[in-house]
Design a protein around this motif. Structure first.
Motif, PDB file in Angstrom:
ATOM      1  N   TYR A   1      49.511  -0.643  17.016  1.00 30.62           N
ATOM      2  CA  TYR A   1      48.050  -0.653  17.115  1.00 30.62           C
ATOM      3  C   TYR A   1      47.335  -1.338  15.949  1.00 30.62           C
ATOM      4  CZ  TYR A   1      48.336   2.328  21.202  1.00 30.62           C
ATOM      5  OH  TYR A   1      48.588   2.811  22.464  1.00 30.62           O
ATOM      6  N   VAL A   2      48.050  -1.619  14.868  1.00 39.09           N
ATOM      7  CA  VAL A   2      47.404  -2.252  13.714  1.00 39.09           C
ATOM      8  C   VAL A   2      47.535  -3.763  13.816  1.00 39.09           C
ATOM      9  CG1 VAL A   2      47.485  -2.539  11.219  1.00 39.09           C
ATOM     10  CG2 VAL A   2      47.770  -0.285  12.205  1.00 39.09           C
ATOM     11  N   SER A   3      46.448  -4.462  13.576  1.00 39.49           N
ATOM     12  CA  SER A   3      46.487  -5.921  13.519  1.00 39.49           C
ATOM     13  C   SER A   3      46.147  -6.361  12.093  1.00 39.49           C
ATOM     14  CB  SER A   3      45.493  -6.526  14.521  1.00 39.49           C
ATOM     15  OG  SER A   3      44.180  -6.048  14.256  1.00 39.49           O
ATOM     16  N   GLN A   4      46.084  -7.662  11.876  1.00 38.35           N
ATOM     17  CA  GLN A   4      45.768  -8.175  10.537  1.00 38.35           C
ATOM     18  C   GLN A   4      44.330  -7.832  10.143  1.00 38.35           C
ATOM     19  OE1 GLN A   4      47.734  -9.536   8.408  1.00 38.35           O
ATOM     20  NE2 GLN A   4      49.540 -10.119   9.585  1.00 38.35           N
ATOM     21  N   ASP A   5      44.112  -7.797   8.836  1.00 36.74           N
ATOM     22  CA  ASP A   5      42.765  -7.618   8.269  1.00 36.74           C
ATOM     23  C   ASP A   5      42.113  -6.292   8.675  1.00 36.74           C
ATOM     24  OD1 ASP A   5      42.995 -10.202   7.134  1.00 36.74           O
ATOM     25  OD2 ASP A   5      42.362 -11.090   9.022  1.00 36.74           O
ATOM     26  N   GLU A   6      42.910  -5.239   8.705  1.00 32.76           N
ATOM     27  CA  GLU A   6      42.400  -3.902   9.011  1.00 32.76           C
ATOM     28  C   GLU A   6      42.296  -3.093   7.724  1.00 32.76           C
ATOM     29  OE1 GLU A   6      41.571  -2.681  11.947  1.00 32.76           O
ATOM     30  OE2 GLU A   6      42.881  -3.459  13.528  1.00 32.76           O
TER      31      GLU A   6
ATOM     32  N   ILE B   1      43.135   0.707   6.928  1.00 33.76           N
ATOM     33  CA  ILE B   1      43.802   1.839   7.570  1.00 33.76           C
ATOM     34  C   ILE B   1      43.763   3.025   6.628  1.00 33.76           C
ATOM     35  CG2 ILE B   1      45.942   2.663   8.635  1.00 33.76           C
ATOM     36  CD1 ILE B   1      46.164  -0.868   8.107  1.00 33.76           C
TER      37      ILE B   1
ATOM     38  N   SER C   1      45.693  -6.730   5.385  1.00 38.86           N
ATOM     39  CA  SER C   1      45.170  -5.379   5.589  1.00 38.86           C
ATOM     40  C   SER C   1      45.196  -4.552   4.302  1.00 38.86           C
ATOM     41  CB  SER C   1      45.980  -4.671   6.676  1.00 38.86           C
ATOM     42  OG  SER C   1      45.803  -5.307   7.927  1.00 38.86           O
TER      43      SER C   1
ATOM     44  N   ALA D   1      37.227   1.957   7.212  1.00 36.20           N
ATOM     45  CA  ALA D   1      38.465   2.026   8.005  1.00 36.20           C
ATOM     46  C   ALA D   1      38.143   2.158   9.484  1.00 36.20           C
ATOM     47  CB  ALA D   1      39.312   3.208   7.538  1.00 36.20           C
ATOM     48  N   ARG D   2      38.877   1.390  10.300  1.00 38.85           N
ATOM     49  CA  ARG D   2      38.724   1.466  11.756  1.00 38.85           C
ATOM     50  C   ARG D   2      39.903   2.187  12.398  1.00 38.85           C
ATOM     51  NH1 ARG D   2      34.338   1.977  11.827  1.00 38.85           N
ATOM     52  NH2 ARG D   2      34.375   1.866  14.100  1.00 38.85           N
ATOM     53  N   ILE D   3      40.948   2.418  11.601  1.00 42.96           N
ATOM     54  CA  ILE D   3      42.125   3.145  12.072  1.00 42.96           C
ATOM     55  C   ILE D   3      42.448   4.236  11.063  1.00 42.96           C
ATOM     56  CG2 ILE D   3      44.629   3.011  12.496  1.00 42.96           C
ATOM     57  CD1 ILE D   3      44.249   0.228  13.546  1.00 42.96           C
TER      58      ILE D   3
ATOM     59  N   ASP E   1      38.009   3.110  15.669  1.00 42.53           N
ATOM     60  CA  ASP E   1      38.566   2.453  16.857  1.00 42.53           C
ATOM     61  C   ASP E   1      39.826   3.151  17.345  1.00 42.53           C
ATOM     62  OD1 ASP E   1      36.590   0.515  16.774  1.00 42.53           O
ATOM     63  OD2 ASP E   1      37.780  -0.857  15.540  1.00 42.53           O
TER      64      ASP E   1
END
Length: 342
Positions: free
Chosen positions: A138-143, A145, A169, A234-236, A299
């Motif tokens: 579920y994690v993509s680049q530039d996150e 966390i 990230s 943080a979105r995650i 998210d």
């Protein structure tokens, strides 16, 4: 697939028993990394003599590598486990449990691993491996966390690897955490996750629980405030779930507050919030980091927890209604199902 398994159960029950046994051996070795025969026999509650025959077979098939340091899974063995995992989940009855919990609580995904973390260190490791796999998915680049502390999150961090490249990230602690063992602090776990994946990290050097006065003072500090604002981007978030009274003792909550929590029926703790059986927030500790409103805007919220003892606590947090992904073990899943209407 389920129809075929039902046929095999009727016509070839011994075949399925052998499949379960060999899958379990391979899986234990994969999660352990490298392990000796005696240690593995103890973990599987079998004898070295019985295990030797199975290991010889798996080695002959190219699924295991054995040398003086012990046994480890081969690449072919790893690929085979990936391919047969859906079938094995059906075989163990886990797919049905996943579907029931996912649909009842409206989750995106539920992942259940066999066993009970309370009784088996191996299951705890597998829980960490499964949590790491979900995070990679579920994690993509530039996150950004956010990560909480605890022994389960430490296992998740351990099972991340450089094959997951997250160079753009950031890993950040979801809250302060200087009041517990260093290896279980959110700071330590966030930095480990970053180092394992090539990501960056930021740390929050403040105690986990604060007096209201200390909290207000810290929130006036420009450096602390800047880090907190970054954490709240943080979105995650990936987090553990604890039993309320266990966490109150571990966090050294004062006796008066502990008594209030007990009298109010506190059952679960997550993010410094205490929940009752219905998922209602009973109490929030003054802690620096993510607030419940931050979590509600995420998210993706990933909960990872296990053990029969935590089943009801996990169900309580699920009733709060903000989880997206849940990674648990079989024992916790069975306890959660017991709390659902029939």
């Amino acid at each position: 697939m389920r129809d075929m398994l039902d046929i095999q159960k009727q016509l070839l029950p011994d075949l399925l028993d052998t499949l379960k046994k060999r899958y379990t051996i391979l899986h234990h070795i994969m999660v352990s990394g490298i392990v000796g025969r005696r240690t593995l026999a103890g973990s599987l509650n079998t004898t070295e003599r019985i295990l030797r025959a199975e290991v010889d077979f798996l080695k002959a098939q190219g699924l295991l590598e054995v040398d003086a340091s012990g046994m480890k899974i081969s690449e072919a063995g790893r690929q085979l486990l990936d391919k047969i995992e859906p079938m094995v989940k059906d075989l163990f009855g886990l797919a049905e449990l996943e579907d029931r919990i996912r649909s009842h609580f409206g989750l995106k995904q539920v992942v259940i691993v066999p066993g009970d973390s309370d009784a088996s260190p191996h299951t705890k490791k597998e829980l960490g491996r499964a949590g790491a796999a979900v995070l990679r998915k579920y994690v993509s680049q530039d996150e950004v966390i956010a990560v909480t502390g605890g022994s389960t999150m430490a296992e998740v961090a351990y099972h991340l690897s450089s094959s997951t490249s997250l160079k753009g990230s950031w890993f950040v602690p979801a809250r302060g955490g200087l009041g517990e063992s260093v290896e279980l602090q959110a700071n330590t776990i966030a930095s480990t996750m970053a180092k394992k994946t090539g990501a960056k990290y930021r740390l929050l050097h403040v105690p986990d629980h604060l007096s209201e006065e200390a909290y207000q003072t810290l929130m006036q500090d420009g450096t602390i405030l800047e880090i907190i604002q970054f954490i709240r981007k943080a979105r995650i978030v990936i987090h553990g779930i604890g039993e309320a009274m266990v966490m109150a003792r571990r966090r050294k909550v004062d006796a008066a507050t502990t008594a209030i929590l007990q009298n109010d029926g506190a059952l679960a703790e997550a993010f410094g919030y205490y929940f009752d059986r219905d998922g209602t927030i009973l109490h929030k500790m003054p802690t620096v980091g993510l607030r419940i409103e931050d979590i509600q805007q995420m998210d993706c919220v990933i909960g990872v927890a296990g053990g029969k003892s935590k089943g009801e606590a996990i169900a309580a947090v699920l009733r709060f209604g903000r989880e997206d992904i849940l990674v648990i073990d079989e024992a916790a899943a069975l306890e959660i199902v017991q709390t659902l209407p029939s």
